[in-house]
Design a protein around this motif. Structure first.
Motif, mmCIF file in Angstrom:
data_model
loop_
_atom_site.group_PDB
_atom_site.id
_atom_site.type_symbol
_atom_site.label_atom_id
_atom_site.label_comp_id
_atom_site.label_asym_id
_atom_site.label_seq_id
_atom_site.Cartn_x
_atom_site.Cartn_y
_atom_site.Cartn_z
ATOM 1 N N ASP A 169 0.819 -1.222 0.000
ATOM 2 C CA ASP A 169 0.000 0.000 0.000
ATOM 3 C C ASP A 169 0.849 1.267 0.000
ATOM 4 O O ASP A 169 0.471 2.293 0.557
ATOM 5 C CB ASP A 169 -0.985 0.034 1.174
ATOM 6 C CG ASP A 169 -2.055 -1.036 1.069
ATOM 7 O OD1 ASP A 169 -2.460 -1.357 -0.067
ATOM 8 O OD2 ASP A 169 -2.474 -1.554 2.120
ATOM 9 N N ASP A 172 -0.556 2.837 -5.555
ATOM 10 C CA ASP A 172 -1.761 2.231 -6.109
ATOM 11 C C ASP A 172 -1.607 2.291 -7.623
ATOM 12 O O ASP A 172 -1.458 3.380 -8.193
ATOM 13 C CB ASP A 172 -2.997 3.002 -5.651
ATOM 14 C CG ASP A 172 -4.295 2.347 -6.081
ATOM 15 O OD1 ASP A 172 -4.298 1.116 -6.308
ATOM 16 O OD2 ASP A 172 -5.301 3.059 -6.196
ATOM 17 N N ASP A 181 0.084 6.001 -2.373
ATOM 18 C CA ASP A 181 -0.979 5.426 -1.547
ATOM 19 C C ASP A 181 -0.749 5.807 -0.081
ATOM 20 O O ASP A 181 0.162 6.578 0.234
ATOM 21 C CB ASP A 181 -1.015 3.912 -1.731
ATOM 22 C CG ASP A 181 -2.397 3.296 -1.487
ATOM 23 O OD1 ASP A 181 -3.254 3.961 -0.883
ATOM 24 O OD2 ASP A 181 -2.598 2.140 -1.897
ATOM 25 N N GLU A 182 -1.512 5.204 0.807
ATOM 26 C CA GLU A 182 -1.519 5.611 2.217
ATOM 27 C C GLU A 182 -0.186 5.473 2.920
ATOM 28 O O GLU A 182 0.122 6.243 3.820
ATOM 29 C CB GLU A 182 -2.606 4.839 2.977
ATOM 30 C CG GLU A 182 -2.368 3.326 3.014
ATOM 31 C CD GLU A 182 -3.526 2.572 3.619
ATOM 32 O OE1 GLU A 182 -3.345 2.100 4.749
ATOM 33 O OE2 GLU A 182 -4.573 2.473 2.977
#
Length: 187
Positions: A169, A172, A181-182
């Motif tokens: 993650d 993406d 992404d996060e």
């Protein structure tokens, strides 16, 4: 086991305090030495990678020209990666050019960590945001891989690491491109 007197315990406490102070000073000296060596490696890499200079325009009267020196983060990460001592890797490069270097704990730097840092720098470099910080455009998967190859990463290794970053993650991957992404700033 006989119980030591308060005086004996305090003498032991004083001895341990002195030892900790000496170790703390030695620890600080070692850290300063490592930091100096890393700074030299980063300076060497910056001299090698340089900056990109772009023209911003000129005044109406044509007498003043404006330029912007822009750091190519991906090229910087690739150059720093080459210059760092074994066991160290670039973990993050910020918009302002500051960067973080991590010790991997290994005697040699795993290539996957090096490749991940380069891929992240490519994605950060080519992601455009608006004034509110919203993403306007991102590089395509093919563009990320092509740029990685330009910077010396084998295409197969780059593709494998990009997939791994997606699993973690960190990025993406969509049909439109590769998005931060996060966990992007954590790795």
């Amino acid at each position: 086991m006989t119980e030591k007197s308060a005086h004996e315990q305090m003498e032991r406490h004083a001895t341990l305090t002195d030892e900790l102070t000496a170790l703390s000073a030695e620890r600080g000296a070692v850290a300063a030495s490592v930091q100096e060596r890393l700074a030299d490696a980063v300076s060497e890499a910056i001299a090698k990678a340089g900056t990109n200079v772009g023209s911003l325009g000129q005044s109406r009267d044509g007498r003043r020209f404006r330029f912007e020196a822009r750091l190519d983060r991906a090229a910087l990460v690739a150059a720093v990666t080459e210059a760092l001592p074994d066991g160290f890797v670039v973990s993050h490069v910020n918009e302002d050019g500051t960067l973080s270097v991590d010790w991997t704990g290994d005697s040699i730097t795993p290539s996957k960590r090096e490749h991940g840092a380069i891929l992240k720098a490519i994605i950060a470099e080519e992601t455009e945001t608006d004034s509110d910080g919203f993403i306007e455009s991102v590089p395509t998967r093919d563009r990320v891989l092509a740029r990685a190859v330009e910077l010396g990463v084998d295409e197969g290794d780059a593709a494998d690491r990009l997939s791994r970053l997606a699993t973690l993650d960190v990025v993406d991957i969509t049909d439109e491109g590769v998005y931060p992404d996060e966990n992007f700033s954590r790795y």
